[in-house]
Structures are given as structure tokens and as C-alpha cells.
Design an enzyme around this catalytic site. Structure first.
Site, PDB file in Angstrom:
ATOM      1  N   ASP A 560       0.835  -1.196   0.000  1.00  0.00           N
ATOM      2  CA  ASP A 560       0.000   0.000   0.000  1.00  0.00           C
ATOM      3  C   ASP A 560       0.877   1.257   0.000  1.00  0.00           C
ATOM      4  OD1 ASP A 560      -2.245   1.596   0.126  1.00  0.00           O
ATOM      5  OD2 ASP A 560      -3.140   0.517   1.809  1.00  0.00           O
ATOM      6  N   GLU A 563       3.206   5.213  -3.677  1.00  0.00           N
ATOM      7  CA  GLU A 563       3.451   6.358  -4.565  1.00  0.00           C
ATOM      8  C   GLU A 563       4.848   6.987  -4.403  1.00  0.00           C
ATOM      9  OE1 GLU A 563      -0.659   5.496  -3.964  1.00  0.00           O
ATOM     10  OE2 GLU A 563       0.791   6.176  -2.491  1.00  0.00           O
ATOM     11  N   ASP A 637      -8.082   4.684  -3.437  1.00  0.00           N
ATOM     12  CA  ASP A 637      -9.173   4.915  -2.495  1.00  0.00           C
ATOM     13  C   ASP A 637     -10.315   5.689  -3.145  1.00  0.00           C
ATOM     14  OD1 ASP A 637      -7.698   3.593  -0.583  1.00  0.00           O
ATOM     15  OD2 ASP A 637      -6.770   5.411   0.185  1.00  0.00           O
TER      16      ASP A 637
END
Length: 953
Positions: A560, A563, A637
């Protein structure tokens, strides 16, 4: 004119005198350049010196269809190694020709010509037909200094005819399908994935080798309104917009003139007026007029979270919601004449969210219609031109340069059940038991974040109070034929031993800790992320997660925040500083490539630790080349909104067209409006319908995965057994498993044939111009056309059926001629789904997990009306034996004129598939519409042992 054909292995005495003075020692590069004029010939290409310019251009023949182009403003080609490319040159036969105006590199399939006057490169096919050309003067290098190091801002412009369309570039959730004339920023962000690979309907692709923030289209950053427009308040006075702040009771607390809405980032919240504190302001309204100084189509970009509405000239152009901590962009366009005034109104319910409105003047002339790529930080213009006869060949070329897509384990293509989050071991077991007891097929459960002790993020340890026996939990799940994926972040708390080990070697980004930033857990903890750009750091990271989690038997790794999202809602300049300096240089120079390096370490570590077990990685971000790391990507998300469901379609299709085949989404949307948390009857009905429509779509995406915040997303929690919604959800779950022979073949083809599972219509129907801009339909493999329902209470929807074939409604069997739109039935229980004539769809039995009944009969649904081909692929499903020839491929061919179906001779050694099996042939035509493929009255059964079998009508 000089000409030479070169291969790297060619003996020196075979080279012509244009390169060598004889058959002895090869000359030094300077001598070679002098002897060949402007061309310095290389083993895999040529370096071209320009007239009257310090620029040099290098062409490398990667293969017959791929040319690597590198241009430097001056000096040599001593550039850093590529992170995305695993192949930059090749052993392809090529020639180099020079004339007074050009140097040409030619392979048997294409030519690349460099103008000696300005360095512009043109690409032509073998017949001399132009494919793509750099625009004369369209290459630029602007010197930049980043953290004390010299770089360039680089841009390359290409000519583009009016009828060209562009796709790929990763995942961008603003409803864009065809990027012609559009702007796309490639900057990794939750929900937005930048992959600098674009494909064209002219059957070529460009892979832009740069790791920094990159822009397709307009190279300029969007600007505050006041910098590019004249602003007027609600009374018509120049200088700004009227801003009104209201409290929860509707009382006006403050009215003032502002240059624009300016709450984009964390740092901007400090500007909130004290007269109306952010926590008590319930509504803000900006109103007034905007006036451009130049005419044309002006570009506005809204960035917002929470509820927001925008009106332009009295027309409502935006009305949506996003969770307050995860704002996103929405593009708006308005044609305006210079000096004309246009009304603007924005209404916002902030709820501690973020909002701004940005603007760009039109680009001059037809520049907006060009193919343009620009990057903020680089050393060179560096790209790969990849030609093909179709887009599948172009994507195969991309993978030749960046690495093959590894085959995921078979169980990865079954149902994934997840929630944010299973808080205890007991909750995981309860979910597993309920699915098995209800007979709902499932393969995978997911443990999301915060399974560790509260103060130990990055320890990779289970909280013993809530997970007393992790190894026993894994063993019991495996006994139930279930896999477990676990969330593992690149984030660490300073108090953990893992942080200390990485930090001691300089592999932790320290700025976030030095700034004293605390996260949202408890009272907040200091934290930061590790640096995966160092090989040793990657090895340490893998060892840490393997020794704590891998040894337990964890099946998949959920990486997760890759980025990396070190702290949400930082401004871009600060993000660049927080994610560096990396082991390779400033964070700004490597802004987009973090997920590639992060997944590289986990993939390589896992393959070394468990060489007989296929790796599975799920990551929130991706970069060019990531398909070689067994990494699937999900769309971040997203919100539980119909608009977000719609935008998943173009996002997933373009991500796939960017060359990475495995993609998924949070079925139902991750974050949801408060009205769904304690819904009344009307909101509950919409919540269930939204989840069902998303579930129908998810069943026809590469990975089938349900995840989100409360309320829980398990099928039985969405609706009670026996209800229509529950039965519809169960139907699509079971349908996914019935189609597993077809789906796993598509998965196998991503490795064997460089295939694409989720296919843009333009891939299979390039001759039909009507498909180019359709953003709510796609193909699932070669057979299915999928038309998700993205509107509440819709019971029908328009569907365009591409020209050149007949189409069968999968559910009713009714057929339609392609090339027209129909009003397709879409009752709540069914999503419009069509199969094209000539399709051969292998289906299996009702199973509870993907590895159940591997020797069961395969039902072949054969759709009459055209000749058809398919190859059924099988292997062991969990190992890398397929890389060593242990697999089965059975060619299937249907001759529509004779009605004969041929089961071809088995390819591969057959391991992983039954040596003998039964096939059931079920033909579908006008006389036997066979609704939903269930009518067995005309079935033909045949045995198969690996040899060819012909089955007559």
C-alpha cells in the site's frame, strides 16, 4: 551516400571501408565519426552529430520494430542506467545511410531518419509510409538545478494527424478515454498512476524513459485563476471573487473578496479566516465572473474533496463528493472570447477538506492536438518508438523493452474478499466459514493495515492480543483452500528495530521525521518511508517482511501507499523533498518510479526465498516495467459514487493499454458518504444497487476484488440470502468461477502471448471510428463485450456494438448485427454482456475455489456466425513450471461454413492438466440461442487425449 549493415557479432573484417580502414583494428569512435561524416556507427545503432548544433541524437535498433531514441543537448551519452527498460539495444540487422540532409537507420520493418539540420526524427514503415515524425524544432532542453545538481526540463513534440487517437499513460480517473487533445499529468498519487507509455491508432507506441513528473499535452502547470484571468466579484468589481463563509445554521460569518479558492494543500489551510474557523464553517460560496485575455477553449481544473458544485454561465458542470482527506481533479472546458465575462459560482461544504480551481490559457495554433511529452527533470530526451501491425504487437514491444508480464497464481483470479479492516483473527475465520457454508466461491482473504501493535508500524508483527496464532490461522485457511494477502507498507515508526536497521545505513527518508509530522493513529506517531533505490535497502526490506510474515505462509503482498504517500495532501514541492534524497539522486528526479523499485525488491526477494511459489503483489501505484514484478495494481481509495464507478472503466482500460495487464478496483468504492453508514430505506436501496452494479463490473475485470470501509462488503453483509440482490451477487460470483478456464487462459496469454485481458474496443475494432471515444464499454478477452451500468435505477442502457461482426446477448441469446447502437436491457440482476460471433468460450463446473475439480469436463460455448479460434491454456497453477515447458495448450478452431470444431494437438508437455479429459461442445446460433449458455439439449461430448479431434456439426 554511405551504407552499412551491422550486427554486434559481425567479424570486423566484414565491416565496410566506410567504417574501417581495413580488416584490422577498428578505429576509435572519433575516427569512426570522422570517416562517416555525421554518423558514428555503433554495434546496435548510430550517433548523429547535427549541423550547427551541439545536440547529438542516438538511434539504437532494439529489434525490427523498435528504435531507441536518445537526444542530448551537448556532450556524450554517459547517462544513468534506465530503471524501466531491461533492453535498450539488440542484435537486429540494420543499415545506416547518410545523405547531405539526413542519417537513416533502417531495419527490415522500419526506418528512422534524423535531420542533420535540426535533429528531428521521422519514422517510416518498410514501404516508406510515414508513421510518426518529431515536429521540426519541437525538442527543447531547459537547464534546471535540483538540490544543487544540474538537470534539464525536457520536451519533445510530434506531429499528429486529426484522425489519430491516443491511449494508455496509466490510470487517470477523470473520464478520459481518448487522449487526443487532452492534458494528462503523470505524477503518482493515490488513485492516479503515471505510466509514460502511450499507444496510437496508427499502430505505434512511445515509451518515454523519464522518472520525474511528466505531462502529456500541455507542458505547463495549471495556474491560479488570478494569474491567467481577470476576476470580478459578485458586484462586478475587478480584483477577485466574492467569498461567503456560513456556519452550520446558515448564518453568514464572513464575506470578503478572494483571488480564488485556495485550499489545495495542507499548507494552505493556514489561510483559513479566523472569523469562520475551518472546523465550524459548514459552507463556502465563491461567486463572480472570469475574463480571459486570449480567445479559445480555456481549460479549468477543479481540485476538491467533500461536497462541491461548480456553475459556469449558470450551467451546473460539476456536482460530486469525495472523502475529505482524498481530493482529486476534474477537468472543465469553456470556450471564451478575449475580453468576455463569464459567470462562475462554486459551492463547497468543506468538512475539513480541500478545494481549488486552476486555469490554463489555450495553447497557440494546433499545438493542443499534437503528441507532446515533457518532463520536469532529466538528462536527455529519451524514448522508444515501437511499431506494430496492431496494438497487441505494440504492447508486446513495450514488454520486450521493459520485461515480460509474469503469470500470477491461478487463485489470484478468483474472488478476493477484503475489508478495512479485519480487526481480529476471529473476524477472518468468521468470513472464511460463512463463505464456505453459503457455497459462495472464494479463493482469497485479505488482512489490511493495523494488525500490528499500535505503536509499532513497520515492525511487521501481529498484535498478539488480537491475532494470537498467525501461523495456525494461515494453516487453517490453507486447509480451507483459501489464501491470505497481507498489507505491508514502506512506512516505519522510529521506535521499531526495522526502522533503526534501515536508518543506520542511510535508507530512511528523514525529512518527515525532522519536520515532526505525526500520522493519524492514536495521538499520532512520527514516521517515514524507506528508500528502495538502493539494492541493499531492497534486500533488507524483503528480509524484514519475510522473516516476520513470509515464514508464516503469507500468500500475497499488498504494498500500500507505494506512490509513496509519506504524508497525504502535501504540496508537490514538499513531496519531492520528503521522498529523498534517494540513493540515486533527488526525489524530484525519481518522483514516479518508487513503486517500480519497491515491487522489484519484494518480487526478487520472494522468488529467491520461495522459488517454487508464484509471487503475487498488489500495489496502489505502478510505473513502466512493473508487470515483470508480478505486480497487479488497484485504483486506489475511490469513493462509493456512481461517478467513480463510471470512471473506473476508462481508468482500467487505459491502464491495460499502458502495457500492464493485471488491474482491479475496490468493488463498491473504498470510502463512502455518511448517509450510507446509517442508511434509511432509500439510501440502503441505493447502497445495495451501487455495490451490485460495481460487483457485476468487477466480475469482468482482470482481478475480482471487494474492499472498502464500513459497512462491510461481504456478499452476505450486503444483502440477506434469498433476497434478489444477494442472489444476483451470488450469480456473478459463480459465473466468474464458471468462466475460470477462459479467464485463466487470458491470464496465461499475458505471459505466452504478451496479451491484454481488459481490452479497449479500439484494439479489436481499429477500423470502426465510432469506438474511439467510448468510455463505458470494453472487451474482456477476445470474446466478451462488457457494458457496465453506472446510473442509479437504470434498467436499460445504450450499447454500441462494434462493426464487422454479429453479437449475441449472453443472457438471452438474441443476436444483433454490429455497427449500431441498441437499448440493451439491464434489469438490476443483470449487466449487459455480449459475445461476438466466432467466439469459443471454455467454461467449467460450479466450484468453490479455482483449484477444485481440475479434471472436470470443459464446456466449450461456440458462437456461430464467423470462424473462430481460441487456445485453452492450463498449468499447475502455483509454480513457475510453465517457464520450463510444463503446461498444456489446446488449440481450438471453429469453421463456420462446415460447422466443424477442431480440437488441435496439445502443445507443451501437458503437466498441470489432465492427460485425458472430456469436452462438451455447445453450439449457439439463431436456432439454438441457448440463453446464458445453460441449454444442454444439443450438447456433443467428446474425449480428448492430446491428439487432434474434429467434431462435426
Amino acid at each position: 551516400m554511405s551504407s552499412i549493415a551491422i550486427r554486434p557479432w559481425m567479424p570486423l573484417c566484414m565491416l565496410t571501408l566506410a567504417v574501417l580502414a581495413g580488416c584490422g583494428k577498428a578505429p576509435e569512435p572519433a575516427d569512426a565519426a570522422k570517416s562517416a561524416g555525421h554518423a558514428q556507427k555503433l554495434a546496435d545503432g548510430v550517433i548523429v552529430r547535427l549541423d550547427h548544433s551541439p545536440q547529438q541524437v542516438r538511434l539504437q535498433a532494439v529489434d525490427e520494430r523498435i528504435v531507441h531514441v536518445t537526444a542530448v543537448p551537448e556532450g556524450a551519452f554517459d547517462l544513468p542506467a534506465s530503471l524501466m527498460a531491461v533492453k535498450s539495444g539488440g542484435d537486429t540487422l540494420f543499415t545506416v545511410d547518410e545523405t547531405p540532409d539526413t542519417v537513416t537507420l533502417k531495419t527490415p520493418r522500419l526506418s528512422a531518419q534524423v535531420s542533420l539540420h535540426d535533429g528531428a526524427v521521422r519514422f517510416l514503415d518498410a514501404a516508406g509510409k510515414p508513421l510518426l515524425a518529431e515536429r521540426a524544432g519541437g525538442r527543447s532542453f531547459q537547464p534546471e538545478t535540483v538540490e544543487g545538481k544540474p538537470y534539464y526540463t525536457v520536451r519533445q513534440r510530434f506531429d499528429s494527424p486529426a484522425d489519430e487517437a491516443f491511449y494508455g499513460l496509466g490510470q487517470h480517473q477523470d473520464g478520459q478515454m481518448n487522449y487526443k487533445g487532452e492534458d494528462v499529468e503523470l505524477a503518482q498519487h493515490n488513485m492516479d498512476v503515471g505510466v509514460p507509455f502511450v499507444v496510437s491508432t496508427r499502430n505505434y507506441g512511445l515509451l518515454w524513459d523519464n522518472n520525474s513528473i511528466t505531462r502529456f499535452g500541455d507542458p505547463r502547470e495549471y495556474q491560479p485563476l488570478s494569474q491567467t484571468l481577470k476576476l470580478y466579484d459578485a458586484d462586478g468589481k475587478a480584483g477577485g471573487l466574492t467569498a461567503s463563509y456560513y456556519d452550520a445554521g446558515g448564518t453568514l460569518k464572513l464575506k470578503r473578496v478572494e483571488k480564488q479558492p485556495d485550499y489545495q494543500y495542507l499548507k494552505d489551510i493556514a489561510q483559513w479566516p479566523a472569523a469562520s474557523p475551518a472546523k465550524t464553517t459548514a459552507k463556502v460560496v465563491w461567486e463572480g465572473s472570469i475574463e480571459p485575455t486570449v480567445p479559445g477553449v480555456h481549460k479549468l481544473r477543479l481540485y476538491a474533496s467533500s461536497y462541491a458544485k461548480v456553475w459556469l454561465d449558470g450551467k451546473l458542470v460539476y456536482d460530486d463528493w469525495r472523502q475529505n482527506w482524498n481530493p482529486w481533479y476534474h477537468n472543465l472546458r469553456l470556450t471564451m472570447d478575449a475580453g468576455s465575462k463569464h459567470q462562475l459560482r462554486i459551492e463547497w461544504l468543506p468538512n475539513e477538506g480541500y478545494l481549488t480551481l486552476l486555469h490554463l490559457d489555450p495553447l497557440p495554433g494546433d499545438e493542443q492536438q499534437e503528441l507532446s511529452l515533457s518532463s520536469e527533470v532529466g538528462h536527455a530526451v529519451d524514448y522508444y518508438f515501437i511499431a506494430g501491425d496492431n496494438l497487441d504487437q505494440v504492447i508486446a514491444g513495450y514488454r520486450e523493452v521493459t520485461g515480460k508480464a509474469t503469470l500470477l497464481p491461478r487463485w489470484a483470479y478468483g474472488l478476493w474478499q477484503s475489508r478495512e479492516r479485519y480487526k481480529t483473527q476471529a473476524e477472518i475465520f468468521d468470513t472464511a466459514r460463512r463463505y464456505r457454508a453459503l457455497g459462495l466461491p472464494i479463493d482469497n482473504l485479505v488482512e489490511d493495515w493495523n494488525y500490528w501493535p499500535e505503536d509499532a508500524w513497520g515492525s511487521h508483527e501481529f498484535d498478539k492480543a488480537r491475532f494470537p496464532d498467525p501461523k495456525g490461522m494461515l494453516d487453517q485457511l490453507h486447509a480451507m483452500h483459501l489464501q491470505l494477502m497481507i498489507s505491508v507498507w514502506p512506512k516505519f515508526y522510529p521506535g521499531t528495530a526495522n526502522y533503526k536497521e534501515l536508518d543506520a545505513k542511510g535508507y530512511i527518508y528523514r525529512r518527515n521525521v525532522e519536520k515532526g509530522e505525526r500520522d493519524w493513529i492514536g495521538n499520532g506517531y512520527l514516521s517515514s518511508f524507506y528508500d528502495p533505490y538502493a539494492k541493499e535497502a531492497r534486500a533488507i526490506y524483503w528480509r524484514q517482511i519475510h522473516d516476520r510474515l513470509g515464514v508464516l505462509g503469507i500468500d500475497g503482498w499488498w504494498l500500500d501507499a507505494s506512490e509513496p504517500d509519506i504524508q497525504s495532501n502535501l504540496d508537490i514541492a514538499e513531496r519531492k523533498l520528503r521522498m529523498g534524497p534517494t540513493a540515486l539522486g533527488p526525489g524530484a528526479a525519481f518522483f514516479n518510479s518508487y513503486p517500480l523499485m519497491h515491487t522489484t525488491g519484494v518480487y526478487q526477494g520472494a522468488r529467491a526465498s520461495t522459488p517454487d511459489k508464484r509471487v503475487f503483489i498488489l500495489t496502489r501505484s505502478a510505473f513502466a516495467g512493473q508487470q515483470r514484478n508480478a505486480a497487479a495494481t488497484w485504483s486506489g481509495d475511490v469513493a462509493s459514487r456512481w461517478s467513480n464507478l463510471h470512471d473506473q472503466i476508462s481508468a482500467g482500460v487505459n491502464f491495460s493499454l499502458a502495457g500492464i495487464p493485471n488491474w482491479t478496483t475496490d468493488i463498491g468504492g473504498f470510502a463512502l458518504e455518511p448517509r450510507y453508514e446509517k442508511p434509511d430505506a432509500a439510501d440502503l436501496a441505493e447502497w445495495r444497487e451501487l455495490n451490485l452494479r460495481w460487483f457485476q463490473f468487477g466480475a469482468f475485470t482482470p482481478l475480482f476484488r471487494s474492499h472498502g470501509q464500513f459497512p462491510y462488503r461481504e456478499i452476505y453483509n450486503l444483502a440477506a440470502p434469498g433476497t434478489s440482490v444477494y442472489e444476483a451477487l451470488a450469480y456473478y460470483d459463480r459465473l466468474r468461477y464458471r468462466l475460470m478456464p477462459y479467464i485463466y487462459t487470458l491470464a496465461g496469454d499475458t505471459w505466452w502471448k504478451d496479451g491484454t485481458i481488459m481490452r479497449g474496443l479500439v484494439m479489436d475494432f481499429p477500423g470502426d471510428p465510432k469506438v474511439r471515444d467510448i468510455d463505458d464499454e470494453y472487451l474482456f478477452g477476445p470474446a466478451f463485450l462488457v457494458a457496465p451500468v453506472t446510473a442509479y435505477r437504470a434498467t436499460a442502457r445504450p450499447v454500441y456494438l462494434p462493426a464487422g461482426t454479429r453479437w449475441y446477448d449472453f443472457h438471452s441469446g438474441k443476436s444483433y448485427e454490429g455497427g449500431s447502437s441498441i437499448d440493451a436491457p439491464a434489469p438490476l440482476e443483470r449487466m449487459p454482456l455480449f459475445v461476438r460471433a466466432g467466439a469459443i468460450v471454455p467454461t467449467g463446473p460450479a466450484i468453490q475455489y479455482t483449484g477444485e475439480q481440475p479434471d472436470a469436463p470443459i464446456v466449450l460455448l461456440v458462437y456461430a456466425g464467423a470462424d473462430g479460434h481460441f487456445t485453452l491454456y492450463e498449468d499447475e497453477g502455483t509454480s513457475y513450471d510453465y517457464e520450463h515447458g510444463h503446461y498444456s495448450r489446446i488449440p481450438l478452431a471453429y469453421d463456420d461454413a462446415t460447422g466443424v470444431l477442431t480440437l488441435g494437438r496439445r502443445e507443451g508437455d501437458g503437466r498441470g492438466a489432465p492427460a485425458r479429459r472430456q469436452f462438451v461442445i455447445r453450439r449457439i446460433d439463431a436456432g439454438h440461442p441457448n440463453a446464458d449458455g445453460a441449454d444442454a439439449s444439443h450438447d456433443v461430448r467428446v474425449g480428448y487425449n492430446g491428439s487432434e479431434v474434429k467434431v462435426p456439426r
